[in-house]
Enzyme design. Structure first.
Site, short mmCIF file in Angstrom:
data_model
loop_
_atom_site.label_atom_id
_atom_site.label_comp_id
_atom_site.label_asym_id
_atom_site.label_seq_id
_atom_site.Cartn_x
_atom_site.Cartn_y
_atom_site.Cartn_z
N GLU A 78 -18.86 15.40 -6.53
CA GLU A 78 -18.24 16.15 -6.95
C GLU A 78 -16.70 14.61 -8.02
OE1 GLU A 78 -17.35 19.75 -3.20
OE2 GLU A 78 -15.80 17.91 -3.31
N CYS B 263 16.76 11.26 -12.49
CA CYS B 263 17.89 11.29 -11.60
C CYS B 263 17.23 10.41 -10.58
CB CYS B 263 18.91 12.68 -11.31
SG CYS B 263 19.48 12.59 -12.62
N1 PLP Z 1 -13.41 16.28 -3.62
C1 PLP Z 1 -12.61 16.38 -2.94
C2 PLP Z 1 -13.16 17.38 -1.86
C3 PLP Z 1 -11.25 15.98 -3.21
O1 PLP Z 1 -10.27 16.36 -2.22
C4 PLP Z 1 -11.30 15.18 -4.13
C5 PLP Z 1 -9.91 15.34 -4.42
O2 PLP Z 1 -9.06 14.58 -3.47
C6 PLP Z 1 -12.01 15.41 -5.03
C7 PLP Z 1 -12.71 15.70 -4.83
C8 PLP Z 1 -12.50 15.15 -6.24
O3 PLP Z 1 -11.93 13.06 -5.89
P1 PLP Z 1 -11.59 12.17 -7.43
O4 PLP Z 1 -11.22 12.74 -8.42
O5 PLP Z 1 -11.02 10.92 -5.97
O6 PLP Z 1 -13.24 12.23 -7.65
#
Ligand code: PLP
Length: 553
Positions: A406, A481
């Site tokens: 992901e 601010c």
């Molecule tokens: N998947 C999960 C469950 C996440 O919590 C995150 C980011 O917090 C990501 C994927 C994506 O992470 P990145 O943008 O660092 O690839």
């Protein structure tokens, strides 16, 4: 090894004095003024009480560590033991070095030979500078963009973002790549990544609505969140999202009830915590993780959650999900996480006779924000992760499940720069004769909170002209601010930077717009995409009227 340490509110431990390490993000605070002793330092360490001695040594051996002390006595009490701990052979108290303004720059930031030059790794593929020093993206120069849409603005290289999504899809061919929408989501981007074969991860009803409006196949949407509301789950079920990543026993119960009521059969993954926390070149592996996400493998809750989903008559349990951190450059952390999740997967199979078809190893692939960052390419990461998973499965004598990852920032981050107009420039004198140029722009922590929130590091360049002035250590600040309203903590900018100049901050595509706020009632900037010389507004600028329309009082 030589570790120069200096007192002056901070101790620096730097490997070999080569100035190639990156600044540590671990700041150990001294809570007393009467001399903390090493145990107090240890107890305040973010890495955890039991492993912190070793962790400090590791940190010091790899990159500078900072320790804040409130008094010279406290420093003296600690420094000898820290010296022993980290193998320090040389200690000195900071002094004359501070007369040189460059000495205030972090260790990774060197004085540029040409302050106009860009570091290509920080910018999208179609961004560069003309001989006149003007920043240009996909055939448009920033003057024209600023004239058309104003500043501040997020300027996105559309072809670059699509190419990054494609590169991930190709590198992880055979696995499924889900784009983490939390990094930046709008309907155009959701459509682009879906067209490259990616799924989309969402973690709220709002993100889900964007993905659905973009026409993303619901079967290719993953629904995340540690506290999804009944409404969000209901919408996900009604849309038929491809996977719901469950995060608590309360949610499992809620989902069971809703699925029964709606006569749905959601495909669910169980989010686990592996005890691995990864960040850049370091990872920490402990048994437990003190955080809100997921079910602990070590504590047994992960196995119980899998069992609860397995026994449900309405949930279709498809696998285990693990996400270990962000800005990860190496695969060592993934290796430990994969070993622990695959062992859980194998234990579940031997207990129930069910081989779960899927495994998700999460996101977190790092990008370059500054010259200190050295991320690996998706191809290198993918090859290493394939080897790791194949090796672990062979060792456990199990078939390799269908894998997914992901990435978020690695797709959206480098594609976009933030464009600002300089409003004021101030030379601020520091102690010891040094000075810093404070360059205030027309945005700030409301359009990029990461520096204020996490101490994130960014870079910047003068974008609207060439300058022959000398590089001067500068700090780019916003208009809010708040003393902590810093966008770029340290950068060498030309000494003649002035009000009216345009300034660009690269790698601003991830977690900037998506974490933007209306602090001080400042409207949020637009996101504009440029491709083949054509500018398209993806998200329009908010107006004061938008903000006033919410105020019904
Ligand atoms: N998947 C999960 C469950 C996440 O919590 C995150 C980011 O917090 C990501 C994927 C994506 O992470 P990145 O943008 O660092 O690839």
């Amino acid at each position: 090894m030589l570790y120069p340490l200096s007192y002056g509110g901070r101790i620096w431990a730097e490997e070999d004095c080569t100035r190639r390490s990156v600044e540590a993000n671990h700041v150990f605070s001294c809570p007393t003024s009467s001399g903390p002793g090493p145990s107090k330092v240890r107890s305040r360490c973010r890495l955890g009480t039991s492993t912190c001695r070793a962790a400090f040594a590791t940190q010091a051996a790899r990159r500078p560590a900072q320790v804040a002390f409130s008094t010279q006595a406290a420093f003296s009490a600690c420094s000898s033991s820290l010296a022993q701990l980290a193998g320090v052979t040389h200690i000195h108290v900071a002094g004359e070095i501070h007369v040189d303004p460059a000495a205030r720059a972090p260790h990774w930031l060197s004085v540029p030979t040409d302050v106009n030059e860009l570091m290509p790794e920080l910018w999208s593929a179609n961004t560069g500078k003309d001989a006149d020093g003007v920043l240009r993206i996909a055939g448009l120069d920033v003057d024209q963009i600023a004239r058309e849409v104003g500043t501040p603005a997020y300027v996105l290289d559309a072809a670059d973002l699509k190419a990054r999504a494609r590169t991930f899809a190709e590198a992880f061919a055979g696995w499924q790549v889900y784009y983490a929408g939390k990094s930046f989501l709008c309907t155009a981007v959701a459509r682009w990544v879906a067209a490259e074969g990616l799924g989309v991860d969402v973690c709220s009803g709002g993100e889900l609505a964007v993905a659905l409006r973009a026409g993303v196949d619901p079967g290719m949407i993953g629904l995340h969140g540690n506290n999804k509301s009944e409404e969000e789950l209901r919408t996900g079920l009604a849309a038929g999202v491809g996977r719901i990543i469950v995060d608590s026993f309360d949610e499992i119960a809620r989902l069971n009830r809703l699925a029964r009521y709606l006569e749905a059969r959601p495909r669910v993954m169980v989010r686990v915590t592996t005890g691995v926390e990864a960040h850049t070149h370091e990872f920490i592996a402990t048994a437990h993780e003190d955080q809100k996400f997921g079910f602990s493998i070590a504590g047994g809750q992960a196995a119980d959650a899998l069992q609860a989903c397995h026994e449900s008559d309405v949930l279709e349990l498809i696998g285990i999900h693990s996400h270990i951190g962000s800005q990860i450059f190496d695969t060592e952390g993934f290796e430990v996480a994969a070993r622990r999740t695959l062992r859980l997967h194998a234990d579940f199979a031997s207990r129930t006779g069910v081989r779960l078809p899927e495994l998700d190893l999460g996101g977190g692939f790092g990008i370059a924000y500054t010259s200190a960052d050295t991320p690996s390419s998706p191809a290198v990461l993918a090859a290493a992760m394939r080897t790791i998973v194949a090796g672990e499965c062979a060792a456990l004598d199990i078939a390799v499940p269908h894998l997914s990852v992901e990435p978020g920032r690695a797709i959206s981050g480098p594609s976009t720069f933030a464009l600002y107009r300089v409003g004021t420039v101030k030379k601020v004198l520091l102690d010891g004769g040094a000075s810093r140029l404070y360059v205030a722009v027309d945005g700030g922590m409301s359009d990029n909170i990461r520096t204020a929130l996490y101490g994130a590091e960014y870079s910047a360049t003068l974008a609207s002209r060439r300058s022959e002035a000398s590089p001067t250590l500068s700090r780019v600040v916003g208009k809010h601010c708040e003393g902590g309203d810093i966008l770029v903590r340290d950068e060498f900018l030309p000494a003649d930077i002035s009000p009216g100049d345009l300034l660009a901050v690269p790698a601003a595509g991830a977690y900037s717009h998506s974490m933007a706020s209306n602090y001080n009632h400042v409207p949020r900037p637009p996101v504009v995409a440029v491709e083949d010389g054509k500018l398209t507004t993806l998200v329009r600028r908010e107006t004061i009227d938008d903000l006033l329309a919410l105020d019904l009082g």
